[in-house]
Scaffold this active site. Structure first.
Site, PDB file in Angstrom:
ATOM      1  N   MET A  72      35.233  29.037  11.412  1.00 13.87           N
ATOM      2  CA  MET A  72      35.380  28.921   9.958  1.00 13.87           C
ATOM      3  C   MET A  72      36.435  27.858   9.652  1.00 13.87           C
ATOM      4  O   MET A  72      36.992  27.802   8.557  1.00 13.87           O
ATOM      5  CB  MET A  72      35.763  30.268   9.339  1.00 13.87           C
ATOM      6  N   GLY A 110      43.399  28.136  19.869  1.00 16.52           N
ATOM      7  CA  GLY A 110      42.437  29.155  20.324  1.00 16.52           C
ATOM      8  C   GLY A 110      41.016  28.606  20.205  1.00 16.52           C
ATOM      9  O   GLY A 110      40.210  28.711  21.149  1.00 16.52           O
ATOM     10  N   HIS A 111      40.699  27.990  19.053  1.00 17.15           N
ATOM     11  CA  HIS A 111      39.371  27.365  18.906  1.00 17.15           C
ATOM     12  C   HIS A 111      39.195  26.271  19.969  1.00 17.15           C
ATOM     13  O   HIS A 111      38.121  26.135  20.558  1.00 17.15           O
ATOM     14  CB  HIS A 111      39.246  26.684  17.537  1.00 17.15           C
ATOM     15  N   GLY A 161      35.728  34.126  20.933  1.00 12.46           N
ATOM     16  CA  GLY A 161      37.023  34.560  21.458  1.00 12.46           C
ATOM     17  C   GLY A 161      37.079  36.073  21.647  1.00 12.46           C
ATOM     18  O   GLY A 161      36.521  36.830  20.853  1.00 12.46           O
ATOM     19  N   LYS A 204      39.632  37.853  21.170  1.00 11.79           N
ATOM     20  CA  LYS A 204      40.441  38.449  20.102  1.00 11.79           C
ATOM     21  C   LYS A 204      39.561  39.299  19.204  1.00 11.79           C
ATOM     22  O   LYS A 204      39.946  40.370  18.766  1.00 11.79           O
ATOM     23  CB  LYS A 204      41.103  37.337  19.284  1.00 11.79           C
ATOM     24  N   GLN A 218      33.271  41.775  17.365  1.00 15.36           N
ATOM     25  CA  GLN A 218      32.339  40.743  16.900  1.00 15.36           C
ATOM     26  C   GLN A 218      31.521  40.188  18.074  1.00 15.36           C
ATOM     27  O   GLN A 218      30.294  40.088  18.004  1.00 15.36           O
ATOM     28  CB  GLN A 218      33.134  39.609  16.239  1.00 15.36           C
ATOM     29  N   ARG A 256      44.340  32.865  10.097  1.00 15.68           N
ATOM     30  CA  ARG A 256      45.041  33.641   9.071  1.00 15.68           C
ATOM     31  C   ARG A 256      46.546  33.757   9.351  1.00 15.68           C
ATOM     32  O   ARG A 256      47.287  34.192   8.480  1.00 15.68           O
ATOM     33  CB  ARG A 256      44.414  35.030   8.927  1.00 15.68           C
TER      34      ARG A 256
END
Ligand code: PAF
Length: 299
Positions: free
Chosen positions: A11, A17-18, A147, A149, A153, A192
């Site tokens: 997003m 991390g991405h 991920g 995390k 999902q 976030r």
């Protein structure tokens, strides 16, 4: 020979991390596609869709400077394409946040979307499953990267590609990559985190510390009940310490739980680790207004 396509859905507001997902895709595929789309369908009406960070020009610049050697080759690879669609392109029938008023096709992974994070975000995984189905249809990736995390999902999406008999990617080619963390205090990298106040940023790694303590207890033979008590004790102590130091961040526990990796069922309070088994130990809490999710599987 056909070229392989690796896909990293995001997003935006890209962080390291991405980039670890992108680098893995670059190493393992001929071509890598990154999508950047803030998906309205995964936000409840009271959530942060309008304030979610949108940094497209910067994200593109970051991706232009991201490279990795291909595995087993001396070629340097860069992302081949960024897919940044509009909401109208992704939702041709339109999209509103109130589920009762939505029109068009949506995807639900029933029985797996109401536990853990789904308890407080009951429509979140429906939105994720819908957009990821559309993204897989557009990109048709050989491999896709998510991920750890967001373990719920990632596991729901594996179930999705299994149940819908998808071939791009196959369930085996949907890869779950270890969480990228801040090197100094271990906070999971998340777009976030940009919302956190300085005090909130200081207390945010607390959940990670609590889950690590719980993981040690579980691996040492504690019951689930004892394991969760351990996590909550560590969290309480850290929060009290933060308050003594004058850190005024608002903290609210969402949940800490242990669930079966296949069914997502809550483990029995007296359950203990068995040889070779894996469970999900996960939790979330709100710091300031940000949900800090630090989810992962415990061996
Ligand atoms: O994890 C995310 O950033 C999002 O949920 C995803 C998978 C890109 C779908 O919008």
């Amino acid at each position: 020979m056909a070229q392989t396509v690796g896909f990293v859905p995001t997003m935006g507001a890209l962080h390291d991390g991405h980039l670890s997902l992108v680098k893995k895709s670059l190493a393992e595929n001929d071509l890598t596609v990154v999508s950047i789309f803030v998906n309205p369908a995964q936000f409840a009406p009271h959530e942060d869709l309008t304030s979610y960070p949108r940094t497209l020009p910067k994200d593109i610049e970051i991706l232009e400077n991201t490279r990795s050697p291909g595995a087993g080759s001396c070629e340097t690879r860069y992302p081949a394409a960024v897919f940044a669609p509009t909401a109208n392109e992704m939702y041709p029938s339109g999209i509103v946040l109130e589920i009762a008023e939505q029109k068009g096709a949506f995807v639900e992974v029933k029985g797996f979307s109401h536990q853990m994070e789904g308890q407080t975000r009951p429509t979140f995984f429906r939105g994720v499953a819908t957009v990821v189905t559309k993204l897989f249809n557009v990109i048709q990736p050989t491999n896709a990267y998510f991920g750890q995390k967001d373990i719920q999902q990632a596991l729901i999406l594996k179930r999705l590609v299994t149940d819908l008999l998808m071939s791009h990617p196959t369930p085996q080619n949907l890869h779950i990559v270890p969480t990228g963390r801040d090197l100094t205090d271990g906070l999971a990298l998340s777009s976030r985190n940009l919302y956190l106040s300085p005090a909130g940023r200081k207390v945010a790694p607390t959940l990670r510390q609590a889950l690590l303590a719980a993981e040690i207890a579980w691996n040492g033979g504690a019951t689930k009940h004892e394991t969760l008590v351990r996590a909550i004790t560590v969290m309480d102590a850290a929060i009290r310490r933060a308050h003594r130091e004058g850190l005024t961040a608002g903290i609210k526990l969402d949940y800490i739980e242990m669930n079966d990796t296949k069914t997502f069922e809550v483990l029995d309070a007296q359950a203990r680790k068995t040889e070779g088994s894996t469970v999900i130990l996960s939790g979330a809490f709100y710091v300031d207004k940000t949900a800090a999710h630090r989810q992962y599987s415990a061996g």
